[in-house]
Enzyme design. Structure first.
Site, mmCIF file in Angstrom:
data_model
loop_
_atom_site.group_PDB
_atom_site.id
_atom_site.type_symbol
_atom_site.label_atom_id
_atom_site.label_comp_id
_atom_site.label_asym_id
_atom_site.label_seq_id
_atom_site.Cartn_x
_atom_site.Cartn_y
_atom_site.Cartn_z
ATOM 1 N N HIS A 103 0.839 -1.208 0.000
ATOM 2 C CA HIS A 103 0.000 0.000 0.000
ATOM 3 C C HIS A 103 0.873 1.257 0.000
ATOM 4 C CE1 HIS A 103 -3.421 -2.560 0.428
ATOM 5 N NE2 HIS A 103 -3.102 -2.936 1.653
ATOM 6 N N ASP B 29 -5.252 -8.007 -3.136
ATOM 7 C CA ASP B 29 -5.601 -7.751 -1.740
ATOM 8 C C ASP B 29 -6.908 -8.427 -1.342
ATOM 9 O OD1 ASP B 29 -5.670 -6.795 0.841
ATOM 10 O OD2 ASP B 29 -5.580 -4.688 0.308
#
Length: 450
Positions: free
Chosen positions: A266, A317
């Site tokens: 991220h 994810d």
């Protein structure tokens, strides 16, 4: 031995025409451009190398769409996380295998040929270790074996609820390890892996791991990949500043020896100084643009990061949507929305947005997962063929094919996928899709009726 012949193929040196690729023992034995098709060659139109998916939570595929109803006046990542905890409380190893196989089949169908499974669901519903501590890891390996996808297993160490070693919350009981138990889990999990699978270490985040624990974890498998969540949400950044006097990525770069073995997942909220320093470190930024958009995390500063020479790769994810092209498209579109401009991640030397992003993500994923990227002699035979008759690809050549696929298609552009020399997708559909889908349906019917 298998011989594939392509009208055009993306090779490390660029696009080439009339390319014969010979596969032996799961690897690429030869690559011959400007070759006429021979008797016995399997003929296809367009070849590109398979990509690596650097960040997946396979079980979350079963949640897709279940958290899209507003539950309180201000929904965000943290409210989503509570719903996720309630879902995972129902899962056993068989459920994990069924749901993860569905996710991995979809990854292969969309061009991912290796996955980094950020695996933190270790314990039984009561928080105790299973009799075989690697039971959940075994379910993931089963899913990889059933689908044929390459696996980089990333067992996650998770010990605390927040900075400063805060006690874990009840909803985190299925994640929790101590250092000794985690070392045993890693050893047991490693024994499950197939020949070309890889093992890494994943400290969950600076919220869940103390500095002393992080130092110890880095000694468990020297040289192995290290993946960690960092700076996904502003609340996390604020808590890090309050505890350390530094932001998460700032602290990691100053104290953890971040280098090319690391993947910082991220890294959404970076200062300009952090962006430049992360780029200079040689680490990979593991970007999950579709999930980050779904959760309202924010926008990664990709434009500055790439201009500084930063390396990145994509991950799916939460698996809300699984698609290589969708991740790359969302990455570019997020920059366009922020900057109110177009072609944000192209350069004068690489004017094709799709071409630049595809090559950079492939190179970054190979580094982060200790895999390979490219139709190259000696590499694993991980090849994707595109359908030249797809409307977004007709009459395109070179990088215009990548632009058409990434920005103009909706999953229908991929024809076949070979993983380690075995054709696992044909006509756009995984070869074991029917059986995987039946098991997935039965699993979800039971879980969602509970």
């Amino acid at each position: 031995m298998t011989q594939l012949w392509f009208e055009t193929a993306l090779l490390p040196q660029g696009w080439a025409d009339r390319v014969r690729v010979r596969l032996e023992g799961g690897r690429i034995a030869s690559v011959e451009p400007d070759a006429e098709p021979a008797t016995g060659d399997e003929r296809h139109a367009i070849a590109i190398p398979g990509q690596g998916n650097v960040h997946s939570h396979g079980f979350q595929r079963g949640m897709a769409g279940l958290t899209e109803q507003r539950g309180r006046p201000h929904d965000d990542f943290w409210s989503w996380r509570e719903l996720m905890y309630r879902f995972l409380d129902r899962l056993d190893p068989d459920d994990i295998a069924a749901i993860t196989a569905q996710a991995y089949a979809e990854m292969l169908e969309t061009g991912y040929t290796r996955v980094g499974e950020f695996h933190y669901l270790h314990n039984a519903p009561d928080g105790q270790r299973y009799a075989a501590p690697e039971a959940m890891a075994a379910a993931i390996v089963e899913a990889a074996r059933q689908t044929g996808i390459g696996l980089t297993l990333l067992p996650v160490f998770y010990a605390h609820a927040d900075f400063g070693g805060a006690p874990p919350a009840p909803g985190q009981r299925r994640f929790i390890s101590d250092l000794g138990g985690f070392a045993r889990l890693v050893d047991a999990s490693e024994k499950l892996l197939r020949k070309d699978d890889r093992l890494g270490i994943a400290p969950h985040s600076l919220r869940a791991v103390t500095p002393d624990e992080l130092s110890h974890l880095l000694t468990l498998r020297p040289g192995a990949p290290v993946h960690i969540h960092a700076a996904e949400q502003t609340r996390e950044v604020e808590a890090s500043v309050a505890h350390f006097g530094a932001r998460p990525v700032e602290w990691l770069l100053a104290n953890a020896g971040v280098d090319a073995r690391w993947c910082l997942v991220h890294s959404t909220h970076l200062t300009e100084a952090e962006t430049d320093a992360l780029a200079a470190s040689g680490a990979v930024a593991g970007l999950c643009p579709v999930t980050e958009a779904n959760l309202g995390d924010g926008i990664f500063p990709a434009r500055r990061y790439l201009e500084a020479g930063g390396r990145f790769a994509t991950g799916t994810d939460s698996n809300i949507q699984i698609d290589v092209a969708a991740e790359l498209r969302q990455l570019e579109y997020s920059q366009r929305l922020r900057d109110r401009a177009r072609g944000c991640l192209a350069t004068a030397d690489e004017p094709s947005v799709g071409g630049r992003l595809f090559r950079a993500a492939g190179t970054g994923s190979a580094q982060a997962l200790q895999g390979a990227f490219g139709i190259t002699v000696g590499h694993s035979a991980d090849i994707v063929s595109l359908d030249a008759e797809h409307p977004s690809l007709i009459e395109r050549r070179g990088d215009a094919l990548l632009d058409g696929w990434i920005f103009g298609s909706n999953r229908g552009a991929i024809d076949c996928v070979w993983r380690a020399g075995e054709r696992v997708v044909s006509g756009g559909v995984h070869t074991s899709r029917a059986g995987i889908a039946v098991r997935y349906r039965k699993t979800l019917a039971r879980l969602l009726a509970a």
